[in-house]
Design a protein around this motif. Sequence first.
Motif, PDB file in Angstrom:
ATOM      1  N   THR A  21      -0.157   0.284  -4.257  1.00 42.91           N
ATOM      2  CA  THR A  21       1.246   0.781  -4.786  1.00 42.91           C
ATOM      3  C   THR A  21       1.024   0.847  -6.492  1.00 42.91           C
ATOM      4  O   THR A  21       1.713   1.674  -7.112  1.00 42.91           O
ATOM      5  CB  THR A  21       2.424   0.225  -4.367  1.00 42.91           C
ATOM      6  OG1 THR A  21       2.232  -1.518  -4.542  1.00 42.91           O
ATOM      7  CG2 THR A  21       2.726   0.503  -2.972  1.00 42.91           C
ATOM      8  N   GLU A  22       0.653  -0.420  -6.839  1.00 44.58           N
ATOM      9  CA  GLU A  22       0.635  -0.662  -8.178  1.00 44.58           C
ATOM     10  C   GLU A  22       1.774  -0.714  -9.121  1.00 44.58           C
ATOM     11  O   GLU A  22       1.841  -0.561 -10.443  1.00 44.58           O
ATOM     12  CB  GLU A  22      -0.483   0.022  -8.776  1.00 44.58           C
ATOM     13  CG  GLU A  22      -1.786   0.014  -8.370  1.00 44.58           C
ATOM     14  CD  GLU A  22      -3.055   0.904  -9.123  1.00 44.58           C
ATOM     15  OE1 GLU A  22      -2.716   1.528 -10.138  1.00 44.58           O
ATOM     16  OE2 GLU A  22      -4.197   0.855  -8.549  1.00 44.58           O
ATOM     17  N   ASN A  23       2.938  -0.742  -8.276  1.00 46.27           N
ATOM     18  CA  ASN A  23       4.320  -0.601  -9.104  1.00 46.27           C
ATOM     19  C   ASN A  23       4.369   0.540 -10.064  1.00 46.27           C
ATOM     20  O   ASN A  23       4.997   0.428 -11.060  1.00 46.27           O
ATOM     21  CB  ASN A  23       4.400  -1.738  -9.922  1.00 46.27           C
ATOM     22  CG  ASN A  23       4.399  -3.115  -9.049  1.00 46.27           C
ATOM     23  OD1 ASN A  23       5.239  -3.137  -7.750  1.00 46.27           O
ATOM     24  ND2 ASN A  23       3.939  -4.186  -9.216  1.00 46.27           N
ATOM     25  N   LYS A  24       3.626   1.673  -9.688  1.00 49.75           N
ATOM     26  CA  LYS A  24       3.979   2.945 -10.501  1.00 49.75           C
ATOM     27  C   LYS A  24       4.755   3.809  -9.615  1.00 49.75           C
ATOM     28  O   LYS A  24       4.831   4.050  -8.319  1.00 49.75           O
ATOM     29  CB  LYS A  24       2.511   3.323 -10.777  1.00 49.75           C
ATOM     30  CG  LYS A  24       1.822   2.760 -11.718  1.00 49.75           C
ATOM     31  CD  LYS A  24       0.443   3.437 -11.696  1.00 49.75           C
ATOM     32  CE  LYS A  24      -0.513   2.484 -12.682  1.00 49.75           C
ATOM     33  NZ  LYS A  24      -2.052   3.242 -12.850  1.00 49.75           N
TER      34      LYS A  24
ATOM     35  N   SER B 257       1.019  -1.277   0.067  1.00 52.58           N
ATOM     36  CA  SER B 257       0.155   0.158   0.169  1.00 52.58           C
ATOM     37  C   SER B 257       0.857   1.411   0.021  1.00 52.58           C
ATOM     38  O   SER B 257       1.961   1.198   0.442  1.00 52.58           O
ATOM     39  CB  SER B 257      -1.069   0.044   1.187  1.00 52.58           C
ATOM     40  OG  SER B 257      -1.813  -1.210   1.287  1.00 52.58           O
ATOM     41  N   LEU B 258       0.212   2.339  -0.396  1.00 52.61           N
ATOM     42  CA  LEU B 258       0.842   3.534  -0.375  1.00 52.61           C
ATOM     43  C   LEU B 258       0.371   4.375   0.834  1.00 52.61           C
ATOM     44  O   LEU B 258      -1.019   4.747   0.730  1.00 52.61           O
ATOM     45  CB  LEU B 258       0.508   4.330  -1.873  1.00 52.61           C
ATOM     46  CG  LEU B 258       1.352   5.545  -2.202  1.00 52.61           C
ATOM     47  CD1 LEU B 258       2.820   5.278  -2.432  1.00 52.61           C
ATOM     48  CD2 LEU B 258       0.818   6.227  -3.522  1.00 52.61           C
ATOM     49  N   PHE B 259       1.415   5.076   1.541  1.00 55.11           N
ATOM     50  CA  PHE B 259       0.978   5.773   2.751  1.00 55.11           C
ATOM     51  C   PHE B 259       1.430   7.178   2.650  1.00 55.11           C
ATOM     52  O   PHE B 259       2.400   7.343   1.925  1.00 55.11           O
ATOM     53  CB  PHE B 259       1.322   5.091   3.971  1.00 55.11           C
ATOM     54  CG  PHE B 259       0.495   3.899   4.082  1.00 55.11           C
ATOM     55  CD1 PHE B 259      -0.444   4.082   5.026  1.00 55.11           C
ATOM     56  CD2 PHE B 259       1.017   2.717   3.660  1.00 55.11           C
ATOM     57  CE1 PHE B 259      -1.059   2.762   5.527  1.00 55.11           C
ATOM     58  CE2 PHE B 259       0.354   1.466   4.127  1.00 55.11           C
ATOM     59  CZ  PHE B 259      -0.658   1.518   5.056  1.00 55.11           C
ATOM     60  N   MET B 260       0.806   7.989   3.056  1.00 53.07           N
ATOM     61  CA  MET B 260       1.496   9.641   3.238  1.00 53.07           C
ATOM     62  C   MET B 260       1.710   9.428   4.900  1.00 53.07           C
ATOM     63  O   MET B 260       1.004   9.372   5.830  1.00 53.07           O
ATOM     64  CB  MET B 260       0.352  10.604   3.138  1.00 53.07           C
ATOM     65  CG  MET B 260       0.956  11.819   3.452  1.00 53.07           C
ATOM     66  SD  MET B 260      -0.529  13.455   3.638  1.00 53.07           S
ATOM     67  CE  MET B 260      -0.982  13.349   1.998  1.00 53.07           C
TER      68      MET B 260
ATOM     69  N   GLU C 225      -0.601  11.852  -8.765  1.00 49.36           N
ATOM     70  CA  GLU C 225      -0.239  11.581 -10.513  1.00 49.36           C
ATOM     71  C   GLU C 225       0.872  10.563 -10.533  1.00 49.36           C
ATOM     72  O   GLU C 225       2.052  11.048  -9.958  1.00 49.36           O
ATOM     73  CB  GLU C 225       0.003  13.170 -10.918  1.00 49.36           C
ATOM     74  CG  GLU C 225       0.347  12.917 -12.266  1.00 49.36           C
ATOM     75  CD  GLU C 225       0.764  14.482 -12.942  1.00 49.36           C
ATOM     76  OE1 GLU C 225       1.806  14.483 -13.856  1.00 49.36           O
ATOM     77  OE2 GLU C 225       0.078  15.498 -12.577  1.00 49.36           O
ATOM     78  N   TYR C 226       0.913   9.881 -11.409  1.00 49.92           N
ATOM     79  CA  TYR C 226       2.182   9.033 -11.519  1.00 49.92           C
ATOM     80  C   TYR C 226       2.993   9.405 -12.661  1.00 49.92           C
ATOM     81  O   TYR C 226       2.399  10.173 -13.475  1.00 49.92           O
ATOM     82  CB  TYR C 226       1.515   7.376 -11.874  1.00 49.92           C
ATOM     83  CG  TYR C 226       0.800   7.020 -10.644  1.00 49.92           C
ATOM     84  CD1 TYR C 226       1.646   6.442  -9.598  1.00 49.92           C
ATOM     85  CD2 TYR C 226      -0.544   6.954 -10.846  1.00 49.92           C
ATOM     86  CE1 TYR C 226       0.970   5.850  -8.471  1.00 49.92           C
ATOM     87  CE2 TYR C 226      -1.313   6.444  -9.548  1.00 49.92           C
ATOM     88  CZ  TYR C 226      -0.620   5.601  -8.415  1.00 49.92           C
ATOM     89  OH  TYR C 226      -0.955   5.219  -7.520  1.00 49.92           O
TER      90      TYR C 226
ATOM     91  N   SER D  85      10.588   9.942  -4.293  1.00 52.96           N
ATOM     92  CA  SER D  85      10.482   8.263  -4.186  1.00 52.96           C
ATOM     93  C   SER D  85       8.845   8.208  -3.849  1.00 52.96           C
ATOM     94  O   SER D  85       8.219   9.182  -3.746  1.00 52.96           O
ATOM     95  CB  SER D  85      11.436   7.763  -3.329  1.00 52.96           C
ATOM     96  OG  SER D  85      10.792   7.986  -1.935  1.00 52.96           O
ATOM     97  N   ASN D  86       8.588   6.858  -3.842  1.00 56.38           N
ATOM     98  CA  ASN D  86       7.494   6.519  -3.561  1.00 56.38           C
ATOM     99  C   ASN D  86       6.956   6.556  -1.929  1.00 56.38           C
ATOM    100  O   ASN D  86       5.936   6.226  -1.394  1.00 56.38           O
ATOM    101  CB  ASN D  86       6.898   5.219  -4.166  1.00 56.38           C
ATOM    102  CG  ASN D  86       6.441   5.088  -5.439  1.00 56.38           C
ATOM    103  OD1 ASN D  86       6.650   6.244  -6.361  1.00 56.38           O
ATOM    104  ND2 ASN D  86       5.633   4.386  -6.097  1.00 56.38           N
ATOM    105  N   ASN D  87       8.191   6.806  -1.252  1.00 62.68           N
ATOM    106  CA  ASN D  87       8.050   6.847   0.233  1.00 62.68           C
ATOM    107  C   ASN D  87       7.871   8.216   0.596  1.00 62.68           C
ATOM    108  O   ASN D  87       8.521   9.532   0.405  1.00 62.68           O
ATOM    109  CB  ASN D  87       9.309   6.846   0.867  1.00 62.68           C
ATOM    110  CG  ASN D  87       9.834   5.339   0.748  1.00 62.68           C
ATOM    111  OD1 ASN D  87       8.907   4.472   0.909  1.00 62.68           O
ATOM    112  ND2 ASN D  87      11.255   5.015   0.663  1.00 62.68           N
TER     113      ASN D  87
END
Length: 230
Positions: free
Chosen positions: A101-104, A27-30, A70-71, A185-187
Amino acid sequence: MIKKIIFYFILCLFFSESSQAQKEKDSLFMNLNLKFDENPLELNKTYVSKYKDTLQINLVKFYISDIQIEYANKTFFLQSNSHYLIDIENQSSLKIPICKTENKIVNKITFNIGIDSLTNVSGALSGDLDPTKGMYWAWQSGYINMKIEGKSNSCKTRKNEFQFHIGGYLKPNYAMREVVLFPKSNNLDIVVNFASFFDKIQLSETNSVMIPGKKAMELANLSAKMFYIE
């Protein structure tokens, strides 16, 4: 028999924790890091602003809403009608789930500080928008987007207190603010630096904002500048 029950309980607990860990990994978190300059923000700790105001903060609450991602491939994800109450005394509120996350690769994140006009006039709401959370004035004024309270010897007020309740949903005093950030990054580790807020005001002159208006609008502008990615 008892040993089997205990073993089964431990096994269930293990798989539950493993499942939760995998879910968080996917999962993507803020992640919000509340700071004062370079140090983690702590309630009732003494800080000094650029105006040499010595101050202590004893309450911090604010809303994050309508998160949009936005990816890099120009696709988007929008969390419409999403409202999160951030409370420094509730550490779990500092980690906001967004999506898988969808690997994007994340190119940009956009979100609002506060509650939009439509939600303000939608009537009694629940969850983080429940008026019992202490972030609602009345139907005429709506939700408080951000609360910052504390004390400073610079404040010639009762018990040297300062109180900033920033809000307003009707023009010309529309206090919701948009924040746009570009992660490396995605972090999504986002700093919320309260020093930048207090470095722009003199507590001897500005120490009580409790209603929508021009001063609340000015503080709303300052609040948007508190958010950045290191």
